[in-house]
Write an enzyme that holds these catalytic residues in place. Structure first.
Site, PDB file in Angstrom:
ATOM      1  N   ASP A 124       0.818  -1.238   0.045  1.00 19.07           N
ATOM      2  CA  ASP A 124      -0.098  -0.214  -0.090  1.00 19.07           C
ATOM      3  C   ASP A 124       0.956   1.099   0.052  1.00 19.07           C
ATOM      4  O   ASP A 124       1.807   1.365   0.903  1.00 19.07           O
ATOM      5  CB  ASP A 124      -0.878  -0.107   1.266  1.00 19.07           C
ATOM      6  CG  ASP A 124      -1.971   0.965   1.523  1.00 19.07           C
ATOM      7  OD1 ASP A 124      -2.491   1.530   0.383  1.00 19.07           O
ATOM      8  OD2 ASP A 124      -2.008   1.350   2.574  1.00 19.07           O
ATOM      9  N   HIS A 125       0.417   2.297  -0.709  1.00 17.39           N
ATOM     10  CA  HIS A 125       1.273   3.669  -0.927  1.00 17.39           C
ATOM     11  C   HIS A 125       2.581   3.390  -1.046  1.00 17.39           C
ATOM     12  O   HIS A 125       3.514   3.775  -0.354  1.00 17.39           O
ATOM     13  CB  HIS A 125       0.959   4.519   0.399  1.00 17.39           C
ATOM     14  CG  HIS A 125      -0.453   4.838   0.476  1.00 17.39           C
ATOM     15  ND1 HIS A 125      -0.834   5.860  -0.220  1.00 17.39           N
ATOM     16  CD2 HIS A 125      -1.616   4.621   1.178  1.00 17.39           C
ATOM     17  CE1 HIS A 125      -1.919   5.909  -0.182  1.00 17.39           C
ATOM     18  NE2 HIS A 125      -2.631   5.324   0.772  1.00 17.39           N
ATOM     19  N   ASP A 128       2.245   5.404  -5.210  1.00 22.23           N
ATOM     20  CA  ASP A 128       1.455   6.533  -4.961  1.00 22.23           C
ATOM     21  C   ASP A 128       2.171   7.843  -5.189  1.00 22.23           C
ATOM     22  O   ASP A 128       3.083   8.368  -4.755  1.00 22.23           O
ATOM     23  CB  ASP A 128       1.244   6.515  -3.579  1.00 22.23           C
ATOM     24  CG  ASP A 128       0.413   7.966  -3.103  1.00 22.23           C
ATOM     25  OD1 ASP A 128       0.180   8.808  -4.042  1.00 22.23           O
ATOM     26  OD2 ASP A 128       0.482   8.122  -1.807  1.00 22.23           O
ATOM     27  N   HIS A 183      -6.951   9.374   5.330  1.00 25.52           N
ATOM     28  CA  HIS A 183      -6.554   8.398   6.213  1.00 25.52           C
ATOM     29  C   HIS A 183      -6.906   9.036   7.548  1.00 25.52           C
ATOM     30  O   HIS A 183      -6.564  10.014   7.910  1.00 25.52           O
ATOM     31  CB  HIS A 183      -5.155   8.130   5.791  1.00 25.52           C
ATOM     32  CG  HIS A 183      -4.847   7.720   4.305  1.00 25.52           C
ATOM     33  ND1 HIS A 183      -4.367   8.511   3.289  1.00 25.52           N
ATOM     34  CD2 HIS A 183      -4.976   6.241   3.707  1.00 25.52           C
ATOM     35  CE1 HIS A 183      -4.226   7.953   2.343  1.00 25.52           C
ATOM     36  NE2 HIS A 183      -4.650   6.553   2.634  1.00 25.52           N
ATOM     37  N   GLY A 184      -6.970   7.950   8.412  1.00 20.97           N
ATOM     38  CA  GLY A 184      -7.165   8.037   9.950  1.00 20.97           C
ATOM     39  C   GLY A 184      -8.360   8.411  10.261  1.00 20.97           C
ATOM     40  O   GLY A 184      -9.339   8.241   9.424  1.00 20.97           O
ATOM     41  N   GLY A 244     -10.807   4.481   4.546  1.00 19.40           N
ATOM     42  CA  GLY A 244     -12.097   3.741   4.901  1.00 19.40           C
ATOM     43  C   GLY A 244     -12.635   3.965   6.458  1.00 19.40           C
ATOM     44  O   GLY A 244     -13.868   4.238   6.635  1.00 19.40           O
ATOM     45  N   THR A 245     -11.718   4.149   7.115  1.00 19.21           N
ATOM     46  CA  THR A 245     -12.051   4.218   8.684  1.00 19.21           C
ATOM     47  C   THR A 245     -13.007   5.364   8.987  1.00 19.21           C
ATOM     48  O   THR A 245     -12.459   6.379   8.626  1.00 19.21           O
ATOM     49  CB  THR A 245     -10.716   4.376   9.427  1.00 19.21           C
ATOM     50  OG1 THR A 245     -10.035   3.144   9.369  1.00 19.21           O
ATOM     51  CG2 THR A 245     -11.035   4.475  11.008  1.00 19.21           C
ATOM     52  N   THR A 277      -6.748   2.319   9.845  1.00 16.30           N
ATOM     53  CA  THR A 277      -6.594   2.573  11.254  1.00 16.30           C
ATOM     54  C   THR A 277      -7.820   1.968  12.200  1.00 16.30           C
ATOM     55  O   THR A 277      -7.535   1.859  13.417  1.00 16.30           O
ATOM     56  CB  THR A 277      -7.108   4.294  11.241  1.00 16.30           C
ATOM     57  OG1 THR A 277      -6.333   4.973  10.329  1.00 16.30           O
ATOM     58  CG2 THR A 277      -7.080   5.026  12.532  1.00 16.30           C
TER      59      THR A 277
HETATM   60  P1  13P Z   1      -7.657   4.483   6.844  1.00 17.77           P
HETATM   61  O1  13P Z   1      -6.553   4.378   7.993  1.00 17.77           O
HETATM   62  O2  13P Z   1      -8.603   5.924   6.980  1.00 17.77           O
HETATM   63  O3  13P Z   1      -8.711   3.259   7.172  1.00 17.77           O
HETATM   64  O4  13P Z   1      -7.320   4.341   5.531  1.00 17.77           O
HETATM   65  C1  13P Z   1      -6.516   3.119   5.035  1.00 17.77           C
HETATM   66  C2  13P Z   1      -6.137   3.281   3.711  1.00 17.77           C
HETATM   67  O5  13P Z   1      -6.496   3.997   2.913  1.00 17.77           O
HETATM   68  C3  13P Z   1      -4.868   2.803   3.570  1.00 17.77           C
HETATM   69  O6  13P Z   1      -4.237   3.151   2.148  1.00 17.77           O
END
Ligand code: 13P
Length: 281
Positions: free
Chosen positions: A82-83, A104, A178-179, A208-209, A231
């Site tokens: 991821d990223h 990214d 994010h977060g 998504g969190t 998160t």
């Molecule tokens: P969250 O930490 O908001 O769930 O984001 C996750 C995310 O997009 C990881 O790339």
């Protein structure tokens, strides 16, 4: 069953009835909890780790754990970086056998993002892996980086970027970050709908969190095929460990280890049910 490519999981979604959850993990316990939830629900799974978290979990150590968890999983499981921000980290993930990587390049101007994404695509193809890229900018920060503001993805840029790069999945910005959110975000579902009509590759929702169940449903019903959750799972693990320390003062190492598995399991299961993933493996 086994290790699969991300594209196998995303391109087989025929209608907009579900989206695959991609869950960040930082240790063996979190990977175990995620696989346990996926197996119980008979759901496909993507395990991922972000480059910004590697300070805590070096890729050379965590990567093989994620690969082993996927290989012995009873449900189709992809392993994803991821990223990814640097060529070195992306290449290491590919060498370890990750079935997809994200580059990214969202901080670069459009043409430079395209140029760098194409370069990484050649690298990923040499390993038979898929590539996810980002256009527009998801807010916040995934890991040890400076938080950034949301930049909503433009339809024309998304179309142009997808056509030029031919990526397997495209992360777009429609108002998420994010977060944990300080204020509930207002998602640009109108923009998502327009992008989904203009772009053929699967679309990815980051940050998504903290979204509501209805937010998730609106996103998957309007074209999102992969949803990232980090998160919420880290917080769930921390909560289980804190509860163990409070409720059982005599708790030892293995109690905390079990608590970490339980925390990841609970977060992954909750989100998989919302994403409509039960019996989709
Ligand atoms: P969250 O930490 O908001 O769930 O984001 C996750 C995310 O997009 C990881 O790339």
């Amino acid at each position: 069953m086994p290790l699969v490519k991300m594209s196998q999981l995303l391109t087989t979604i025929q209608d907009n009835s579900y989206a695959v959850g991609s869950f960040n993990v930082s240790n063996m316990e979190m990977a175990m909890g995620a696989v346990q939830a996926a197996e119980e629900l008979k759901a496909p799974l993507i395990l991922q780790i972000a480059e910004g978290r590697l300070r805590y979990s070096p890729l050379e150590l965590l990567g093989p754990v994620m690969m082993a968890a996927a290989r012995r999983s009873k449900v189709p499981t992809a392993v994803h970086l991821d990223h990814g921000l640097t060529n070195e980290t992306i290449e290491l993930a590919l060498k370890l056998g990750f079935t997809s990587v994200m580059f990214d390049g969202s901080k670069y101007p459009l043409e430079e993002n395209i140029r760098r994404t194409k370069e990484i695509k050649h690298m990923a193809e040499a390993y038979g892996a898929d590539l996810e890229a980002e256009i527009g900018r998801v807010g916040g920060a995934e890991g040890d980086y400076k938080s950034v503001d949301v930049l909503i993805t433009s339809v024309d840029e998304a179309r142009y970027f997808a056509e030029e790069t031919g990526v397997s999945a495209l992360a777009i910005a429609i108002g998420t970050a994010h977060g944990n959110y300080k204020e509930q975000p207002k998602l640009r579902i109108d923009r998502l709908r327009e992008i989904a009509a203009a772009v053929t590759c699967p679309l990815v929702l980051h940050g998504g969190t903290g979204l509501t169940e209805q937010d998730f449903k609106n996103c998957l019903q309007n074209g999102i095929k992969k949803i990232n959750i980090a998160t919420a799972s880290y917080d769930s693990v921390a909560r289980e460990i804190k509860a163990m320390a409070t409720d059982k003062p005599a708790a030892g190492y293995f109690d905390f280890s079990d608590a970490a598995v339980r925390g990841a399991y609970a977060s992954v299961k909750k989100h998989m049910l919302i994403f409509g993933l039960k019996d989709k493996a």
